[in-house]
Design a protein around this motif. Structure first.
Motif, PDB file in Angstrom:
ATOM      1  N   SER A 178       0.846  -1.185   0.000  1.00 51.18           N
ATOM      2  CA  SER A 178       0.000   0.000   0.000  1.00 51.18           C
ATOM      3  C   SER A 178       0.887   1.241   0.000  1.00 51.18           C
ATOM      4  CB  SER A 178      -0.898  -0.008   1.237  1.00 51.18           C
ATOM      5  OG  SER A 178      -0.112  -0.081   2.408  1.00 51.18           O
ATOM      6  N   PRO A 179       0.347   2.402  -0.392  1.00 50.72           N
ATOM      7  CA  PRO A 179       1.152   3.625  -0.375  1.00 50.72           C
ATOM      8  C   PRO A 179       1.688   3.922   1.030  1.00 50.72           C
ATOM      9  CG  PRO A 179      -0.882   3.961  -1.584  1.00 50.72           C
ATOM     10  CD  PRO A 179      -1.008   2.634  -0.896  1.00 50.72           C
ATOM     11  N   GLU A 236       2.945   6.942   3.627  1.00 55.90           N
ATOM     12  CA  GLU A 236       2.978   8.355   3.964  1.00 55.90           C
ATOM     13  C   GLU A 236       4.028   8.585   5.035  1.00 55.90           C
ATOM     14  OE1 GLU A 236      -0.866  10.590   3.997  1.00 55.90           O
ATOM     15  OE2 GLU A 236      -1.730   8.568   4.054  1.00 55.90           O
ATOM     16  N   HIS A 241       4.437   5.686  -3.720  1.00 58.21           N
ATOM     17  CA  HIS A 241       3.353   4.862  -4.257  1.00 58.21           C
ATOM     18  C   HIS A 241       3.767   4.224  -5.573  1.00 58.21           C
ATOM     19  CE1 HIS A 241       2.177   7.533  -7.644  1.00 58.21           C
ATOM     20  NE2 HIS A 241       2.776   8.436  -6.891  1.00 58.21           N
ATOM     21  N   ASP A 266      -1.508   3.176  -7.695  1.00 58.59           N
ATOM     22  CA  ASP A 266      -2.117   3.962  -6.624  1.00 58.59           C
ATOM     23  C   ASP A 266      -1.988   5.460  -6.877  1.00 58.59           C
ATOM     24  OD1 ASP A 266      -3.187   2.032  -4.851  1.00 58.59           O
ATOM     25  OD2 ASP A 266      -1.172   1.534  -4.161  1.00 58.59           O
ATOM     26  N   LYS A 297      -4.462   7.927  -5.473  1.00 57.83           N
ATOM     27  CA  LYS A 297      -4.588   8.081  -4.022  1.00 57.83           C
ATOM     28  C   LYS A 297      -3.672   9.165  -3.446  1.00 57.83           C
ATOM     29  CE  LYS A 297      -5.836   3.212  -3.449  1.00 57.83           C
ATOM     30  NZ  LYS A 297      -5.454   1.903  -2.844  1.00 57.83           N
ATOM     31  N   VAL A 298      -2.917   9.844  -4.298  1.00 52.58           N
ATOM     32  CA  VAL A 298      -1.973  10.852  -3.802  1.00 52.58           C
ATOM     33  C   VAL A 298      -2.746  12.005  -3.173  1.00 52.58           C
ATOM     34  CG1 VAL A 298      -0.153  12.479  -4.427  1.00 52.58           C
ATOM     35  CG2 VAL A 298      -0.277  10.240  -5.557  1.00 52.58           C
TER      36      VAL A 298
END
Length: 289
Positions: free
Chosen positions: A91-92, A94, A101, A105, A108-109
């Protein structure tokens, strides 16, 4: 195509390298070998041999006995589309202002994030590992505190995710070096994919040993996300290449090893500024007086 792995353990780096070299003479011949330190202070090393044909169990037993290693454990790996698997599982990430990412994805940023694209096929060092995330968070804090480093280098850059994060954050050229030519090729591809061609220069180098890196020193900021012993071995070079008042962000260190690394750097004149633990891993920020 099925793949077989044959893994064993032995004591000492030289013995492990010799065992791996001897393993290359087996029939069927391994398509690859690997030597990895077990980072628990035991001086034990894992030796892996990788085959596309079933290895000879008798030959492996004789090889292990001849070199005083543990018996090989042989496993047949199923055929897996690893890129598709990684895309599903990763998954990305953070880390402060940074968002690491894969292309799958991209939607989703978060707004305002510094997005760094690392495709699943090049996932080593993407930030999913706690050490890389720790370095990104340390960089994020420095930015928030108003740091403005002019000369930056990433030693042992892997995918160059740290170098790219720095290039996105400061209007300077960032250097990135790795001992592994394949890693350098991956780093260069990532730099282009992230629109940073001309902002991050990737070179094949052992530590600081490259003309571009030597000529750019001293550095205001050095990333070194490698392993405990290489970090300790780098202390004299680090002292020579970090500018007075400059910082180094160090990781790849187990929390149980952090004090040894801190002591080695303090003895060289790089004092601990901050330590952060992420699970079993530590990230250190040291500063030259």
């Amino acid at each position: 195509m099925p793949t077989w792995t044959a893994l064993t353990h032995t004591t000492g780096h030289e013995a492990a390298e010799a065992l791996a070299e001897a393993g290359e003479e087996l029939t069927p011949e391994p398509v690859g070998t690997g030597v990895f330190e077990i980072e628990d202070g035991s001086n034990r090393w894992e030796v892996g041999l990788y085959f596309t044909e079933a290895p000879d169990d008798v030959a492996l037993a004789l090889l292990a006995a001849a070199w005083g290693a543990e018996p090989f454990a042989v496993s047949e790996l199923p055929e897996v589309d690893w890129v598709a698997h990684v895309r599903r599982e990763l998954s990305p990430v953070e880390a402060g202002r940074f968002f690491v990412h894969g292309g799958h994805d991209a939607d989703k940023v978060p707004e305002g994030a510094e997005a760094l694209l690392i495709e699943a096929a090049m996932a080593f060092g993407t930030g999913h590992h706690a050490t890389t995330k720790g370095c990104l968070l340390a960089l994020d804090r420095m930015i928030a505190e108003g740091a403005e480093p002019q000369r930056i280098v990433d030693i042992g850059c892997g995918t160059a995710v740290l170098a790219m994060a720095a290039a996105r954050s400061f209007p300077v050229m960032v250097l990135a070096g790795d001992i592994d030519p394949q890693a350098v090729d991956v780093a260069r591809a990532n730099v282009i994919a992230n629109g940073l061609d001309g902002r991050v220069e990737c070179v094949e180098a052992v530590g600081f040993d490259h003309p571009l890196i030597e000529n750019a020193a001293p550095f205001d900021l050095v990333f070194a996300n490698i392993l405990k012993q290489p970090l300790i071995d780098l202390v004299p070079d680090m002292v020579r290449h970090v500018a007075p008042g400059g910082r180094a962000i160090l990781s790849g260190i187990l929390a149980t090893q952090a004090e040894e690394v801190i002591a080695a750097y303090a003895a060289g004149g790089l004092a601990l500024e901050r330590r952060d633990d992420f699970g079993e891993w530590s990230t250190l920020v040291v500063r030259r007086g």
